[in-house]
Design an enzyme around this catalytic site. Structure first.
Site, PDB file in Angstrom:
ATOM      1  N   ASP A 127      17.349  11.660  -6.772  1.00 20.11           N
ATOM      2  CA  ASP A 127      16.039  12.041  -6.635  1.00 20.11           C
ATOM      3  C   ASP A 127      15.811  12.683  -5.359  1.00 20.11           C
ATOM      4  O   ASP A 127      16.356  12.168  -4.161  1.00 20.11           O
ATOM      5  CB  ASP A 127      15.255  10.748  -6.712  1.00 20.11           C
ATOM      6  CG  ASP A 127      13.807  10.791  -6.988  1.00 20.11           C
ATOM      7  OD1 ASP A 127      13.473  12.031  -7.303  1.00 20.11           O
ATOM      8  OD2 ASP A 127      12.902   9.974  -6.614  1.00 20.11           O
ATOM      9  N   HIS A 134       3.593  16.094  -0.436  1.00 22.70           N
ATOM     10  CA  HIS A 134       3.854  14.742  -0.531  1.00 22.70           C
ATOM     11  C   HIS A 134       4.385  14.009   0.639  1.00 22.70           C
ATOM     12  O   HIS A 134       4.287  13.095   0.927  1.00 22.70           O
ATOM     13  CB  HIS A 134       4.833  14.763  -1.727  1.00 22.70           C
ATOM     14  CG  HIS A 134       5.485  12.914  -1.980  1.00 22.70           C
ATOM     15  ND1 HIS A 134       4.688  11.947  -2.472  1.00 22.70           N
ATOM     16  CD2 HIS A 134       6.456  12.789  -2.001  1.00 22.70           C
ATOM     17  CE1 HIS A 134       5.492  11.061  -2.537  1.00 22.70           C
ATOM     18  NE2 HIS A 134       6.261  11.255  -2.114  1.00 22.70           N
ATOM     19  N   ARG A 143       4.160   6.062   8.582  1.00 26.51           N
ATOM     20  CA  ARG A 143       4.764   6.278   9.785  1.00 26.51           C
ATOM     21  C   ARG A 143       3.745   7.252  10.775  1.00 26.51           C
ATOM     22  O   ARG A 143       3.942   8.225  11.327  1.00 26.51           O
ATOM     23  CB  ARG A 143       6.049   7.006  10.114  1.00 26.51           C
ATOM     24  CG  ARG A 143       7.099   6.423   9.268  1.00 26.51           C
ATOM     25  CD  ARG A 143       8.361   7.088   9.374  1.00 26.51           C
ATOM     26  NE  ARG A 143       8.270   8.430   8.630  1.00 26.51           N
ATOM     27  CZ  ARG A 143       8.499   8.689   7.182  1.00 26.51           C
ATOM     28  NH1 ARG A 143       8.758   7.431   6.464  1.00 26.51           N
ATOM     29  NH2 ARG A 143       8.250   9.681   6.711  1.00 26.51           N
ATOM     30  N   GLU A 200       5.350   8.199  -9.442  1.00 22.40           N
ATOM     31  CA  GLU A 200       5.494   9.466  -8.784  1.00 22.40           C
ATOM     32  C   GLU A 200       5.833  10.437 -10.149  1.00 22.40           C
ATOM     33  O   GLU A 200       6.685  10.405 -10.791  1.00 22.40           O
ATOM     34  CB  GLU A 200       6.897   9.219  -8.018  1.00 22.40           C
ATOM     35  CG  GLU A 200       6.617   8.337  -6.984  1.00 22.40           C
ATOM     36  CD  GLU A 200       7.651   8.537  -5.516  1.00 22.40           C
ATOM     37  OE1 GLU A 200       8.904   8.981  -5.871  1.00 22.40           O
ATOM     38  OE2 GLU A 200       7.406   7.925  -4.522  1.00 22.40           O
ATOM     39  N   GLU A 202       7.199  13.574 -11.513  1.00 19.99           N
ATOM     40  CA  GLU A 202       8.072  14.431 -10.883  1.00 19.99           C
ATOM     41  C   GLU A 202       8.891  15.497 -12.041  1.00 19.99           C
ATOM     42  O   GLU A 202       8.431  14.931 -13.441  1.00 19.99           O
ATOM     43  CB  GLU A 202       9.345  13.594 -10.341  1.00 19.99           C
ATOM     44  CG  GLU A 202       9.044  12.604  -9.384  1.00 19.99           C
ATOM     45  CD  GLU A 202      10.070  12.194  -8.654  1.00 19.99           C
ATOM     46  OE1 GLU A 202      11.187  12.906  -8.580  1.00 19.99           O
ATOM     47  OE2 GLU A 202       9.976  10.970  -7.969  1.00 19.99           O
ATOM     48  N   ASP A 234       8.928   8.469 -11.616  1.00 24.11           N
ATOM     49  CA  ASP A 234       9.617   7.250 -10.890  1.00 24.11           C
ATOM     50  C   ASP A 234       8.785   6.208 -10.326  1.00 24.11           C
ATOM     51  O   ASP A 234       8.187   6.229  -9.248  1.00 24.11           O
ATOM     52  CB  ASP A 234       9.994   8.205  -9.781  1.00 24.11           C
ATOM     53  CG  ASP A 234      10.759   7.421  -8.490  1.00 24.11           C
ATOM     54  OD1 ASP A 234      11.341   6.347  -9.063  1.00 24.11           O
ATOM     55  OD2 ASP A 234      10.984   8.015  -7.243  1.00 24.11           O
ATOM     56  N   ARG A 238       5.589  -0.343  -3.810  1.00 26.71           N
ATOM     57  CA  ARG A 238       5.440   0.301  -2.576  1.00 26.71           C
ATOM     58  C   ARG A 238       5.584  -0.513  -1.558  1.00 26.71           C
ATOM     59  O   ARG A 238       6.318  -0.603  -0.470  1.00 26.71           O
ATOM     60  CB  ARG A 238       3.859   0.798  -2.296  1.00 26.71           C
ATOM     61  CG  ARG A 238       3.785   1.968  -3.299  1.00 26.71           C
ATOM     62  CD  ARG A 238       4.589   3.217  -2.837  1.00 26.71           C
ATOM     63  NE  ARG A 238       4.381   4.419  -3.876  1.00 26.71           N
ATOM     64  CZ  ARG A 238       5.305   5.526  -3.798  1.00 26.71           C
ATOM     65  NH1 ARG A 238       6.582   5.592  -3.137  1.00 26.71           N
ATOM     66  NH2 ARG A 238       5.071   6.452  -4.793  1.00 26.71           N
ATOM     67  N   GLN A 241       9.082  -1.217  -1.378  1.00 24.17           N
ATOM     68  CA  GLN A 241       9.924  -0.366  -0.661  1.00 24.17           C
ATOM     69  C   GLN A 241       9.702  -0.357   0.802  1.00 24.17           C
ATOM     70  O   GLN A 241      10.555  -0.076   1.591  1.00 24.17           O
ATOM     71  CB  GLN A 241       9.382   1.089  -1.319  1.00 24.17           C
ATOM     72  CG  GLN A 241       9.991   2.163  -0.884  1.00 24.17           C
ATOM     73  CD  GLN A 241       9.305   3.541  -1.486  1.00 24.17           C
ATOM     74  OE1 GLN A 241       8.105   3.505  -2.223  1.00 24.17           O
ATOM     75  NE2 GLN A 241       9.452   4.679  -1.052  1.00 24.17           N
ATOM     76  N   LYS A 254      12.533   0.926  -6.359  1.00 25.66           N
ATOM     77  CA  LYS A 254      12.685   1.997  -7.328  1.00 25.66           C
ATOM     78  C   LYS A 254      13.369   1.827  -8.685  1.00 25.66           C
ATOM     79  O   LYS A 254      13.232   2.550  -9.632  1.00 25.66           O
ATOM     80  CB  LYS A 254      12.800   3.197  -6.648  1.00 25.66           C
ATOM     81  CG  LYS A 254      11.512   3.860  -5.741  1.00 25.66           C
ATOM     82  CD  LYS A 254      12.071   5.079  -4.966  1.00 25.66           C
ATOM     83  CE  LYS A 254      11.095   5.642  -4.280  1.00 25.66           C
ATOM     84  NZ  LYS A 254      10.063   6.188  -4.973  1.00 25.66           N
ATOM     85  N   THR A 258      13.098   4.203 -14.366  1.00 28.45           N
ATOM     86  CA  THR A 258      12.451   5.536 -14.383  1.00 28.45           C
ATOM     87  C   THR A 258      12.573   5.947 -15.450  1.00 28.45           C
ATOM     88  O   THR A 258      13.604   6.142 -16.512  1.00 28.45           O
ATOM     89  CB  THR A 258      13.620   6.261 -13.615  1.00 28.45           C
ATOM     90  OG1 THR A 258      13.946   5.714 -12.349  1.00 28.45           O
ATOM     91  CG2 THR A 258      13.435   7.696 -13.025  1.00 28.45           C
ATOM     92  N   THR A 345       8.304  13.753  -5.987  1.00 27.27           N
ATOM     93  CA  THR A 345       7.063  13.551  -6.250  1.00 27.27           C
ATOM     94  C   THR A 345       6.343  14.998  -6.083  1.00 27.27           C
ATOM     95  O   THR A 345       6.424  15.501  -5.131  1.00 27.27           O
ATOM     96  CB  THR A 345       6.325  12.443  -5.347  1.00 27.27           C
ATOM     97  OG1 THR A 345       6.745  11.341  -5.569  1.00 27.27           O
ATOM     98  CG2 THR A 345       4.724  12.321  -5.968  1.00 27.27           C
ATOM     99  N   GLU A 359      -1.010   8.446  -2.841  1.00 26.44           N
ATOM    100  CA  GLU A 359      -1.655   9.416  -2.109  1.00 26.44           C
ATOM    101  C   GLU A 359      -3.286   9.387  -2.554  1.00 26.44           C
ATOM    102  O   GLU A 359      -3.952   9.551  -1.953  1.00 26.44           O
ATOM    103  CB  GLU A 359      -0.905  10.850  -2.198  1.00 26.44           C
ATOM    104  CG  GLU A 359       0.423  10.727  -1.638  1.00 26.44           C
ATOM    105  CD  GLU A 359       1.433  11.664  -2.161  1.00 26.44           C
ATOM    106  OE1 GLU A 359       1.103  12.922  -1.898  1.00 26.44           O
ATOM    107  OE2 GLU A 359       1.975  11.718  -3.174  1.00 26.44           O
TER     108      GLU A 359
HETATM  109 CA    CA Z   1      10.691   9.765  -6.249  1.00 28.49          CA
END
Ligand code: CA
Length: 413
Positions: A127, A134, A143, A200, A202, A234, A238, A241, A254, A258, A345, A359
């Site tokens: 991935d 994104h 961050r 996500e 994708e 995906d 969160r 993660q 994750k 999937t 994503t 997001e």
């Molecule tokens: Ca992903």
């Protein structure tokens, strides 16, 4: 522009010039040996699947019947581009020449009478993280005190090796994962069902022809190795993660599931969809240069319990599928038949183009309103997410990807 004698509804995802490949069975047909033996390869056209193994047996000059009487696309994908083109050309002819319809029609099965399975036996699953919008959004959220993009992001397509064994076909229920998370402000972790379950949206690329150990694949050999494209969700926890990902990246947040769409759209159906990606902001090393850019003009659509909440534009992706393939093999690592590598994503610059709920809800601070008036930040048990996509197609008729859908089940207690 040729037309088919098959009655194809206006707006169908599967016009004549798509012919995506999948693996199907007929639950109501007599079981011969066992459920797996009943699986076979077909292509979708209009509201039908064309049974390629049966068609090859019918003496209409369709080659590779043995590869179609298989429970996965892998044997056919392994042969390579000459076979992919030969079969496609023959199918286009058989499905447009009216004089062939009596021979072909008996092998068209209505889509609502078949069950669709995972189209490939997935080898390795990688991935990437190739949408700049994104990556910048996630950087700001996770961050806030650092630059939005990490220092390597503009130099290489960042990726990680995922878990191939939990790639599932569209429609498979997704059980809410449990794990460790550290609540905001706490010093110690707690254990329990994820409270921040996300998606996500994708696009993923399916490898047909393997490469050799120790031999990097040049970016411009992309279409010698890659057969086609699927949609991928995906699913991402969160909270799990955020607590586990440093310093080695995604793991249990994750790997629980999937989902991919059941129809593999061949690259040959996407000739009108190739685009040049956004101009690089920094010079890229020579192994990442493409003579023929492999950006794709796909428009994704994310439905949350039936409400379309986002339309991510794939053409905005910074790194292309060809560059991703060159990068993932540049150290001599191989790709194998059935390998799957995903874009990361897909998020555009606008709010209603974001490809994850992290997001869209800006980390839970801006709830999303659904059609029934309810609001959401992350997924609730019973929620269903469906991702669809269209690309420009031959004669101005868009090529569709079908859908990848999944419903959230309560965590196992
Ligand atoms: Ca992903």
């Amino acid at each position: 522009m040729t037309e088919s004698w098959v009655d194809i509804p206006d707006g169908s995802d599967f016009p004549l010039h798509n012919l995506p490949y999948g693996v199907f069975s007929r639950p109501d047909a007599p079981v011969r040996i066992g459920p797996a033996e009943d699986r076979r390869v077909g292509v979708a056209i209009g509201s039908y699947v064309l049974d390629l193994a049966a068609l090859a047996d019918a003496g209409v000059g369709l080659p590779h019947g043995h590869e179609f009487a298989q429970p996965s696309l892998n044997p056919f994908l392994a042969i390579g581009r000459h076979a992919w083109s030969e079969v496609r050309d023959r199918l286009l002819e058989l499905l447009s020449d009216r004089s062939r319809q009596d021979a072909v029609r008996p092998h068209l099965i209505p889509l609502d009478q078949v069950r669709l399975h995972l189209p490939v036996e997935v080898g390795d699953y990688v991935d990437f993280y190739s949408s700049r919008n994104h990556a910048e959004n996630v950087g700001r959220l996770f961050r806030p005190d650092s630059p939005a993009l990490p220092p390597n992001w503009l130099h290489l397509p960042i990726g990680y090796h995922g878990r191939a064994g939990t790639v599932v076909v569209s429609g498979t229920p997704v059980v809410r994962p449990s794990g460790q998370r550290r609540p905001p402000g706490a010093t110690e972790p707690v254990f329990g069902p994820s409270t921040r379950l996300d998606i996500e949206a994708e696009v993923a690329f399916v490898v047909g022809v393997p490469s050799r150990l120790g031999e990097p694949v040049p970016a411009d050999d992309f279409d010698r190795h890659v057969f086609g494209v699927v949609l991928l969700n995906d699913w991402s926890a969160r909270d799990i993660q955020a607590w586990e990902y440093q310093p080695l990246g995604p793991f249990l947040g994750k790997s629980f599931a999937t989902s991919i769409s059941p129809w593999v759209v061949p690259l040959d159906a996407l000739r009108q969809a190739w685009v040049t990606p956004p101009a690089p902001e920094l010079p890229q090393l020579p192994y990442l240069h493409e003579e023929y850019a492999t950006g794709l003009d796909l428009e994704l659509e994310i439905g949350w319990n039936g409400t379309v909440v986002s339309r991510p534009p794939f053409r905005t992706m910074y790194w292309t599928a060809g560059q991703q393939l060159a990068h993932l093999t540049v150290n001599g690592a191989t790709v194998r038949t059935g390998d799957l590598y995903a874009s990361g994503t897909v998020s555009g610059p606008e709010r209603d183009q974001r490809g994850s709920f992290l997001e869209l809800s800006w980390n839970g601070s801006e709830p999303v309103t659904l059609g029934d008036g309810s609001t959401r930040t992350f997924l609730e048990d019973g929620d269903t997410v469906t991702i669809r996509a269209k690309a420009p197609g031959e004669g101005g008729i868009p090529v569709g990807f079908g859908e990848v859908t999944g419903t959230i089940m309560a965590a196992v207690r």
